[in-house]
Design an enzyme around this catalytic site. Structure first.
Site: not given
Ligand code: DC
Length: 522
Positions: A38, A40-41, A65, A189, A198-200
């Site tokens: 997204h 942010g990345h 993880q 971001v 977030s991906s979530r």
């Protein structure tokens, strides 16, 4: 753009880069991700693109993880959109291994069932914050990140500040295991509502997304109180909880105030704290954080040689009642010391030895506008460091890793409490990337050559022709801009001022008013 799924192909590619036609070592930037990329990345990719010749993105949903009851199976996997985003961002290579390729040959969903050598970060860092509920998570993160760093051997690796605990643990593992990589942190971001990307967030329905914005609002409440003087963590945490309670669907897991480097819980915030929280909204677990910093502002002024940085920075510092730090003088002092000691400039090992032991003293006078006075190992070198000989060698010295590491450490100590105007080449990008005001001061090479010629004349130094002066400047700029480590670059969030035709007073006024607008009035 290339896509590799095997370690063998990635290694083969990296070897071919090292043996490139010009045999110049290439800076490699690694952005480790779990995909579902997204905006942010994207900032990580952009930063990596800006700072390196080769950018590698790894996409790996790391089974190590995830806990047994977590969302490993459900975690979004969307290679094609990810591929397109990377392509647009100018990424060179995507590395998408399978769990088997990464040595998890049971495709292990459960951490404990994977027979693999693992990296165990200090318990004090993994048992707090998210570690309380996500047992084994950070060990899984540390293991995979170490594997990726060993595989790619990047110059720099990029991580988001959103996963602040992960960032602190990775910084610590890199330091403890002496891994030769620079860890670059990028700011969080957010959506316009304040919700951290977030991906979530894909799991959230529209209404939940709206509700989730309370997380950041609650952290901002605490920040406001902190800026107004509240120093008790308990009080600040109570404010966060009060705000969160306004949205009943939010189920708070924790909110803690810790030291951002060691993650040790803080009762009272003296200098800086990481205020972090995790909460559930339905079945989605969200995290967010904010840095609370009890620090005066920092003004970072970068730019090429001869752009007038030192004169302007000194005057800005005086006008604003701040301290002035000339970092170029530090690189010059070390260069002087090396030239004195007859160590060849290329002998990085011997230079590393003397740099780590040298003591540099800078004394800034706030009454006069005289240059900063400089001592190295008790010898005053205020004049000597401005000689043509030092000037012609300083860029070569400033490109050496040990020199930069040592001097950046000293510069950051100067800036610990803020209230400082710092001038150099990498201040806004590396030394103080969170400076409140960043200026990129530049001028045409003709103008800069004229100024330097005048400066040398005033010092009674040999008179170089304007043409020679220009050539020297172009060469030094080239070296400063093209070195691997912390090259001269305009930080994306800096304000550029072209000083051709402007007087020193005009440039100073401009920066002082920017400071008043951006920093004092928020
Ligand atoms: O600003 P100056 O001309 O005194 O700086 C001398 C040299 O030091 C410059 O050519 C590059 C190096 N330098 C640097 O690499 N990083 C800084 N932050 C400041 C200076």
């Amino acid at each position: 753009m290339l896509v590799f799924t095997t370690v063998a192909a990635l290694r083969c590619y990296l070897r071919s880069c090292q043996l490139g036609v010009d045999r110049i070592e290439q800076a490699v930037g690694l952005v480790p991700t779990m995909g579902a990329l997204h905006a942010g990345h994207l900032t990580l990719l952009e930063r990596a693109r800006q700072q390196n010749s080769i950018v590698i993105v790894s996409i790996f949903v790391n089974p190590l993880q995830f806990g047994p009851s977590e969302d490993f199976q459900k975690y979004p996997r969307q290679l094609e959109p990810d591929r397109q985003l990377c392509e647009k961002a100018g990424v060179d290579v995507i590395f998408v291994p399978t769990p088997e390729e990464m040595g998890m040959n049971n495709g292990g969903v459960f951490t404990a069932s994977v027979a693999l050598t693992q990296v165990v970060p200090p318990e004090s860092m993994t048992s707090v914050l998210c570690g309380r509920s996500r047992r084994g998570h950070f060990q899984g993160v540390a293991t995979i990140v170490t594997k990726l760093l060993n595989l790619v051997q990047p110059t720099r690796a990029y991580f988001g500040q959103k996963d602040a605990q992960q960032l602190a643990i990775i910084r610590r593992l890199v330091a403890d295991l002496n891994l030769p990589v620079e860890i670059v942190a990028c700011p969080i971001v957010r959506e316009s509502s304040g919700l951290a990307l977030s991906s979530r967030n894909q799991y959230l329905r529209a209404q939940e997304k709206e509700e989730a914005s309370v997380l950041y609002r609650s952290l901002r409440q605490a920040e406001r109180a902190f800026l107004a003087g509240e120093r008790s963590s308990a009080e600040l945490i109570a404010l966060v909880k009060l705000e969160l309670a306004k949205v009943p669907s939010i189920e708070l897991e924790y909110v803690e105030s810790v030291d951002p480097t060691t993650l040790i819980p803080l009762d009272k915030i003296e200098e800086v704290a990481l205020l972090a929280l995790a909460a559930r909204l339905g079945s989605t677990r969200l995290i967010d954080n904010i840095l609370l910093r009890n620090r005066q502002p920092i003004v970072a002024i970068d730019g090429p040689a001869g752009a007038g940085k030192s004169t302007v920075a000194r005057q800005v510092a005086q006008a604003l009642g701040l301290l002035y730090l000339d970092t170029g003088a530090m690189y010059r002092a070390v260069t002087w010391l090396v030239l004195q000691s007859d160590i060849p400039i290329e002998d990085e090992l011997s230079i590393a030895e003397i740099v780590c032991k040298c003591e540099i003293i800078l004394r800034m006078s706030d009454e006069t506008l005289a240059p900063v006075r400089v001592w190295i190992n008790s010898q005053e070198v205020t004049q000597a460091i401005r000689s043509l000989e030092v000037t012609s060698q300083v860029s070569a010295l400033a490109a050496q890793l040990s020199v930069r590491q040592e001097l950046v450490k000293q510069q950051q100590l100067w800036g610990e409490k803020g209230g400082i105007v710092v001038e150099g080449r990498d201040i806004g990008t590396h030394v103080f990337p969170d400076a409140e005001l960043k200026i990129f001061l530049t001028a045409s090479v003709q103008e800069r050559a004229k100024r330097r010629q005048q400066e040398l004349k005033n010092q009674g130094e040999a008179n170089l022709s304007l043409e020679q002066m220009q050539q020297n400047l172009v060469l030094r700029d080239w070296k400063d801009t093209n070195r691997d480590i912390a090259p001269l670059q305009k930080a994306p969030d800096s304000i550029e001022i072209l000083t051709d035709g402007l007087t020193i007073a005009e440039v100073t006024d401009r920066i002082v008013s920017l400071y008043r607008e951006k920093v004092e009035q928020g």
